[in-house]
Design a protein around this motif. Structure first.
Motif, mmCIF file in Angstrom:
data_model
loop_
_atom_site.group_PDB
_atom_site.id
_atom_site.type_symbol
_atom_site.label_atom_id
_atom_site.label_comp_id
_atom_site.label_asym_id
_atom_site.label_seq_id
_atom_site.Cartn_x
_atom_site.Cartn_y
_atom_site.Cartn_z
ATOM 1 N N ALA A 6 -11.762 3.859 3.647
ATOM 2 C CA ALA A 6 -13.136 3.363 3.626
ATOM 3 C C ALA A 6 -14.174 4.448 3.404
ATOM 4 O O ALA A 6 -15.358 4.144 3.278
ATOM 5 N N ALA A 7 -13.766 5.703 3.331
ATOM 6 C CA ALA A 7 -14.739 6.802 3.235
ATOM 7 C C ALA A 7 -15.524 6.727 1.933
ATOM 8 O O ALA A 7 -14.954 6.786 0.845
ATOM 9 N N GLY A 8 -16.840 6.593 2.055
ATOM 10 C CA GLY A 8 -17.707 6.587 0.884
ATOM 11 C C GLY A 8 -17.478 5.437 -0.070
ATOM 12 O O GLY A 8 -17.816 5.512 -1.247
ATOM 13 N N VAL A 9 -16.913 4.350 0.414
ATOM 14 C CA VAL A 9 -16.581 3.224 -0.455
ATOM 15 C C VAL A 9 -17.855 2.557 -0.975
ATOM 16 O O VAL A 9 -18.770 2.269 -0.217
ATOM 17 N N ARG A 10 -17.879 2.328 -2.281
ATOM 18 C CA ARG A 10 -18.999 1.617 -2.884
ATOM 19 C C ARG A 10 -18.587 0.242 -3.390
ATOM 20 O O ARG A 10 -19.377 -0.687 -3.386
ATOM 21 N N THR A 11 -17.367 0.113 -3.858
ATOM 22 C CA THR A 11 -16.905 -1.149 -4.434
ATOM 23 C C THR A 11 -15.492 -1.461 -3.961
ATOM 24 O O THR A 11 -14.769 -0.588 -3.459
ATOM 25 N N GLU A 13 -13.147 -2.015 -5.968
ATOM 26 C CA GLU A 13 -12.268 -1.253 -6.862
ATOM 27 C C GLU A 13 -11.977 0.135 -6.292
ATOM 28 O O GLU A 13 -10.875 0.665 -6.459
ATOM 29 N N ASP A 14 -12.982 0.733 -5.605
ATOM 30 C CA ASP A 14 -12.750 2.020 -4.939
ATOM 31 C C ASP A 14 -11.643 1.892 -3.898
ATOM 32 O O ASP A 14 -10.755 2.732 -3.790
ATOM 33 N N VAL A 15 -11.735 0.830 -3.098
ATOM 34 C CA VAL A 15 -10.747 0.594 -2.042
ATOM 35 C C VAL A 15 -9.363 0.415 -2.647
ATOM 36 O O VAL A 15 -8.379 0.993 -2.170
ATOM 37 N N LEU A 16 -9.262 -0.374 -3.705
ATOM 38 C CA LEU A 16 -7.956 -0.647 -4.306
ATOM 39 C C LEU A 16 -7.368 0.598 -4.948
ATOM 40 O O LEU A 16 -6.153 0.824 -4.894
ATOM 41 N N ALA A 17 -8.212 1.423 -5.553
ATOM 42 C CA ALA A 17 -7.712 2.668 -6.158
ATOM 43 C C ALA A 17 -7.154 3.596 -5.088
ATOM 44 O O ALA A 17 -6.078 4.195 -5.259
ATOM 45 N N ARG A 18 -7.861 3.735 -3.964
ATOM 46 C CA ARG A 18 -7.372 4.597 -2.885
ATOM 47 C C ARG A 18 -6.121 4.008 -2.246
ATOM 48 O O ARG A 18 -5.209 4.745 -1.869
ATOM 49 N N THR A 19 -6.095 2.693 -2.125
ATOM 50 C CA THR A 19 -4.903 2.044 -1.573
ATOM 51 C C THR A 19 -3.697 2.307 -2.455
ATOM 52 O O THR A 19 -2.607 2.632 -1.975
ATOM 53 N N ARG A 20 -3.877 2.167 -3.752
ATOM 54 C CA ARG A 20 -2.756 2.395 -4.672
ATOM 55 C C ARG A 20 -2.248 3.834 -4.570
ATOM 56 O O ARG A 20 -1.039 4.083 -4.583
ATOM 57 N N ASP A 21 -3.172 4.780 -4.451
ATOM 58 C CA ASP A 21 -2.760 6.187 -4.324
ATOM 59 C C ASP A 21 -1.923 6.424 -3.064
ATOM 60 O O ASP A 21 -1.014 7.270 -3.063
ATOM 61 N N LEU A 22 -2.223 5.688 -1.998
ATOM 62 C CA LEU A 22 -1.473 5.832 -0.753
ATOM 63 C C LEU A 22 -0.170 5.044 -0.761
ATOM 64 O O LEU A 22 0.877 5.539 -0.338
ATOM 65 N N VAL A 23 -0.241 3.814 -1.246
ATOM 66 C CA VAL A 23 0.880 2.889 -1.088
ATOM 67 C C VAL A 23 1.973 3.125 -2.122
ATOM 68 O O VAL A 23 3.166 3.034 -1.807
ATOM 69 N N LYS A 62 -2.258 -5.945 -7.822
ATOM 70 C CA LYS A 62 -3.577 -5.532 -7.335
ATOM 71 C C LYS A 62 -3.548 -4.730 -6.037
ATOM 72 O O LYS A 62 -4.570 -4.188 -5.631
ATOM 73 N N VAL A 63 -2.438 -4.685 -5.318
ATOM 74 C CA VAL A 63 -2.310 -4.074 -3.985
ATOM 75 C C VAL A 63 -3.417 -4.546 -3.038
ATOM 76 O O VAL A 63 -3.908 -3.799 -2.196
ATOM 77 N N LEU A 64 -3.815 -5.804 -3.185
ATOM 78 C CA LEU A 64 -4.910 -6.346 -2.378
ATOM 79 C C LEU A 64 -4.515 -6.489 -0.915
ATOM 80 O O LEU A 64 -5.264 -6.080 -0.012
ATOM 81 N N ARG A 65 -3.338 -7.024 -0.661
ATOM 82 C CA ARG A 65 -2.912 -7.252 0.721
ATOM 83 C C ARG A 65 -2.739 -5.933 1.484
ATOM 84 O O ARG A 65 -3.192 -5.824 2.628
ATOM 85 N N PRO A 66 -2.091 -4.905 0.888
ATOM 86 C CA PRO A 66 -2.033 -3.617 1.592
ATOM 87 C C PRO A 66 -3.410 -3.020 1.877
ATOM 88 O O PRO A 66 -3.601 -2.349 2.897
ATOM 89 N N ALA A 67 -4.359 -3.248 0.982
ATOM 90 C CA ALA A 67 -5.715 -2.731 1.213
ATOM 91 C C ALA A 67 -6.324 -3.362 2.460
ATOM 92 O O ALA A 67 -6.986 -2.681 3.259
ATOM 93 N N PHE A 68 -6.114 -4.645 2.653
ATOM 94 C CA PHE A 68 -6.584 -5.304 3.875
ATOM 95 C C PHE A 68 -5.934 -4.671 5.103
ATOM 96 O O PHE A 68 -6.593 -4.454 6.128
ATOM 97 N N THR A 69 -4.651 -4.385 5.010
ATOM 98 C CA THR A 69 -3.936 -3.788 6.147
ATOM 99 C C THR A 69 -4.522 -2.426 6.518
ATOM 100 O O THR A 69 -4.806 -2.150 7.687
ATOM 101 N N LEU A 70 -4.688 -1.577 5.520
ATOM 102 C CA LEU A 70 -5.175 -0.218 5.785
ATOM 103 C C LEU A 70 -6.611 -0.225 6.310
ATOM 104 O O LEU A 70 -6.941 0.502 7.263
ATOM 105 N N LEU A 71 -7.466 -1.042 5.750
ATOM 106 C CA LEU A 71 -8.853 -1.096 6.207
ATOM 107 C C LEU A 71 -8.962 -1.707 7.603
ATOM 108 O O LEU A 71 -9.800 -1.291 8.410
ATOM 109 N N ALA A 72 -8.127 -2.707 7.881
ATOM 110 C CA ALA A 72 -8.145 -3.298 9.222
ATOM 111 C C ALA A 72 -7.771 -2.255 10.272
ATOM 112 O O ALA A 72 -8.363 -2.197 11.360
#
Length: 341
Positions: A6-11, A13-23, A62-72
């Protein structure tokens, strides 16, 4: 410790890009532990290589579901690293369901390339899906709080399977109610979104009240996501969605817009019911789509998506998460409810 998602997130798409890099590295590592026969099929499905295991650059989702997990997890005061096994497990369960869905629906294209069963055959696709499901529990067991997490994921998978069973059963029935169809979608799609959020909260040290609110948030987002998916299954652009046009109508799916139309009591709804009593020819599909719209199925779906998004954001506020993560989750929810693929 990894930089917060979530650091410095603007959109979103930012969240999904960071999630993909991690996951993705963790997902590749997990899939690398599979037997060679299963690894070959799984890697193809994720877009990492072609059927002959030559490197490819296909979309892996889209790695959408993992993004929800990490942000939660971050929203509850934890960090993404602690929730990474849960995020990978959620993505594995999601992809297990996609591989099996394509077999059951006979869909030949996903993410702009031939589906797994279309390349490797139905038996291999079923086995590969089973392998991904087993791997999900193996990964989750290696993370924190394995007993609670695995119980939660097991309940989610049972809901998902029940929803998928209902979806298949609806194809043989002419009397599906809108309430039944909503409950099917809550199990088939809403349950995994809710579980993704709840697991993130659990791994982030959330209170029981926060975990419950996160689950409701995810379930509402998941149902909105399914409604959008159903709309795209009728009116989506194949060049964007990666699936054939009118794919759900070709399979005579009792999707939410279709059932809303069939139960509308309108002349168009009656005409659609007559059309749905027999296999649809390719030339029938545009007419079926037009009848769904004329009977109000599209308008009902769009209005319900708006309501579900409002309910989801209310649950998110009640969870009282860290502001940055909450903003990221809201951005993801809005993306899930307003997308073209």
């Amino acid at each position: 410790m990894t930089e917060p998602v979530a650091a410095g997130v603007r959109t979103a798409e930012d969240v999904l890009a960071r999630t993909r890099d991690l996951v993705e590295p963790a997902l590749r590592h997990a899939v690398g532990t599979l037997p060679p026969s299963m690894r070959r099929v799984a890697g193809y499905h994720f877009g990492w290589w072609d059927a002959r295991e030559r490197p490819a650059r296909a979309s892996g989702g889209k790695v959408l579901r993992p993004a929800f997990t990490l942000l939660a997890a971050e929203g509850a005061g934890g960090d993404a690293d602690a929730a990474l096994p849960a995020a990978v497990a959620v993505e594995l369960v999601h992809n297990f369901s996609l591989v099996h869905d394509d077999v059951m629906d006979g869909d030949t294209v996903r993410r702009h390339r031939p589906t797994v069963w279309n390349v490797f055959g139905r038996p291999e696709a079923i086995l590969a899906g089973d392998s991904l499901l087993a791997l999900a529990f193996t990964v989750l067991a290696g993370g924190g709080r394995p007993a609670e997490s695995t119980r939660a994921l097991a309940r989610c998978v049972q809901s998902l399977l029940d929803g998928q069973s209902a979806d298949l059963g609806f194809e043989q029935r002419a009397d599906v109610s809108l309430g039944e169809c909503v409950r099917m979608a809550e199990g088939k799609t809403g349950a995994l979104f809710g579980c993704a959020c709840a697991l993130g909260g659990l791994h982030g040290g959330a209170t029981a009240e926060q975990v419950a609110a996160l689950r409701v948030f995810g379930e509402r987002v998941g149902l909105a996501f399914q409604l959008v998916d159903d709309l795209l299954g009728i009116w989506g652009d194949p060049a964007v969605t990666g699936k054939p046009v009118h794919s759900d109508l070709r399979n005579r799916k009792k999707s939410l817009p279709v059932v809303a139309a069939l139960t509308s009591g309108t002349r168009a709804g009656g005409a659609l019911a007559v059309l749905y009593r027999r296999p649809l020819a390719q030339t029938d599909l545009p007419r079926a789509a037009r009848l769904v719209e004329e009977a109000g199925g599209r308008a009902w779906s769009l209005a319900r998506i708006d309501d579900l998004l409002s309910e989801a954001l209310e649950a998110l506020r009640s969870a009282e998460l860290a502001p940055g993560a909450a903003a990221g989750l809201e951005a993801l929810a809005r993306l899930a409810a307003d997308r073209d693929r």
